[in-house]
Write a protein that holds these residues in place. Structure first.
Motif, PDB file in Angstrom:
ATOM      1  N   LYS A  16      -0.535   5.482 -12.935  1.00 48.71           N
ATOM      2  CA  LYS A  16       0.882   5.471 -12.584  1.00 48.71           C
ATOM      3  C   LYS A  16       1.703   6.414 -13.466  1.00 48.71           C
ATOM      4  O   LYS A  16       2.908   6.260 -13.615  1.00 48.71           O
ATOM      5  CB  LYS A  16       1.471   4.047 -12.654  1.00 48.71           C
ATOM      6  CG  LYS A  16       0.740   3.039 -11.782  1.00 48.71           C
ATOM      7  CD  LYS A  16       0.777   3.434 -10.317  1.00 48.71           C
ATOM      8  CE  LYS A  16       0.068   2.436  -9.433  1.00 48.71           C
ATOM      9  NZ  LYS A  16       0.045   2.807  -8.016  1.00 48.71           N
ATOM     10  N   ASP A  19       3.800   8.635 -11.035  1.00 46.95           N
ATOM     11  CA  ASP A  19       4.731   7.793 -10.288  1.00 46.95           C
ATOM     12  C   ASP A  19       5.946   7.454 -11.135  1.00 46.95           C
ATOM     13  O   ASP A  19       7.089   7.514 -10.671  1.00 46.95           O
ATOM     14  CB  ASP A  19       4.040   6.494  -9.859  1.00 46.95           C
ATOM     15  CG  ASP A  19       2.874   6.743  -8.927  1.00 46.95           C
ATOM     16  OD1 ASP A  19       2.800   7.859  -8.362  1.00 46.95           O
ATOM     17  OD2 ASP A  19       2.043   5.848  -8.769  1.00 46.95           O
ATOM     18  N   GLU A 113       4.767   7.308  -3.529  1.00 46.36           N
ATOM     19  CA  GLU A 113       3.701   8.022  -4.209  1.00 46.36           C
ATOM     20  C   GLU A 113       3.188   9.204  -3.385  1.00 46.36           C
ATOM     21  O   GLU A 113       2.275   9.915  -3.818  1.00 46.36           O
ATOM     22  CB  GLU A 113       2.535   7.068  -4.496  1.00 46.36           C
ATOM     23  CG  GLU A 113       2.910   5.899  -5.402  1.00 46.36           C
ATOM     24  CD  GLU A 113       1.791   4.885  -5.536  1.00 46.36           C
ATOM     25  OE1 GLU A 113       0.680   5.152  -5.026  1.00 46.36           O
ATOM     26  OE2 GLU A 113       2.027   3.830  -6.153  1.00 46.36           O
TER      27      GLU A 113
END
Length: 264
Positions: A16, A19, A113
């Protein structure tokens, strides 16, 4: 890392890393727009102190997120800072590696995403389903199945569960029916504004490479934010770029990115 190599992309999607970065840049773009509006003094409480449209608002967030944040110039500036924060995990990578990694085209389940090339398919799906729900041709109980069917048709991958399907966004639970197309409008406006900005700030890439964003922010403050709601969105676009809103600038941007990443 060769053009099209997805190893680094997969790793940092799992962690992540990107992101969080691009989500922050996206919301910061919204914040910069709000801060740049003429909310003080004589315009306080009037439409002149408010944003023009959600499409223009999203153009500011998508511009900082994608046109700035996913550029090679940005990573030439940002990578040393990221290496200091994240430690040895990034030491062996170059700015070109990160640039390629964050621009890999790969269909994914989650809209926020998604890469730039597939992102608007997520918007198209939602808009089509919204229209069907509002018209009554699609019942709410049938939404998950229809979502999954169209998602496979558009993006070529199966939806494993509703969490990664029709329940992933907050918009419908908030009652924000009709919001999703503003993201695509934002992409279109951002790309068209960007071509004009690059023509007027001729050393923009060099400034970004040096970590200087003042000229870009100043252009946005002067040409977009300071007007408040003085103009309609389409009129502002034509005034700043000399043309009505069109798809060609976004297509040129996406094609240029694909060439740079994949060498095609």
């Amino acid at each position: 890392m060769a053009p099209g190599d997805t190893r680094l992309t997969t790793r940092y999607r799992d962690e992540k890393f990107t992101d969080a970065l691009y989500g922050t840049m996206h919301e910061a773009g919204h914040g910069l727009y709000e801060q740049g509006l003429p909310k003080m003094g004589e315009f306080y409480g009037t439409p002149l102190a408010d944003d023009i449209s959600l499409g223009i608002h999203e153009s500011q967030s998508r511009m900082w997120e994608n046109l700035v944040g996913r550029s090679l110039a940005f990573w030439e500036w940002a990578l040393p800072h990221a290496q200091r924060v994240m430690g040895s995990g990034l030491e062996r990578y170059t700015p070109v590696d990160l640039f390629r990694a964050v621009n890999i085209v790969s269909p994914s389940h989650i809209r926020v995403e998604a890469d730039e090339a597939t992102y608007n398919l997520h918007v198209m799906l939602r808009f089509e389903l919204e229209r069907a729900l509002v018209s009554g041709s699609l019942k709410v109980r049938d939404l998950p199945g229809e979502w999954n069917r169209r998602f496979k048709d558009y993006l070529g991958i199966e939806v494993p569960d509703d969490k990664r399907g029709c329940l992933q966004d907050v918009h419908w639970s908030f009652g924000l029916i009709g919001y999703f197309p503003t993201y695509t409008l934002g992409n279109l406006y951002a790309a068209q504004f960007w071509e004009t900005i690059r023509g007027q700030i001729t050393d923009l890439e060099a400034q970004i490479r040096a970590g200087s964003f003042a000229a870009l922010k100043g252009w946005l403050n002067t040409n977009i934010h300071a007007h408040g709601r003085r103009y309609r969105a389409g009129d502002l676009c034509k005034m700043l770029t000399g043309r009505p809103l069109e798809a060609d600038p976004l297509m040129r941007h996406l094609e240029a990115r694909a060439r740079a990443v994949y060498g095609v």
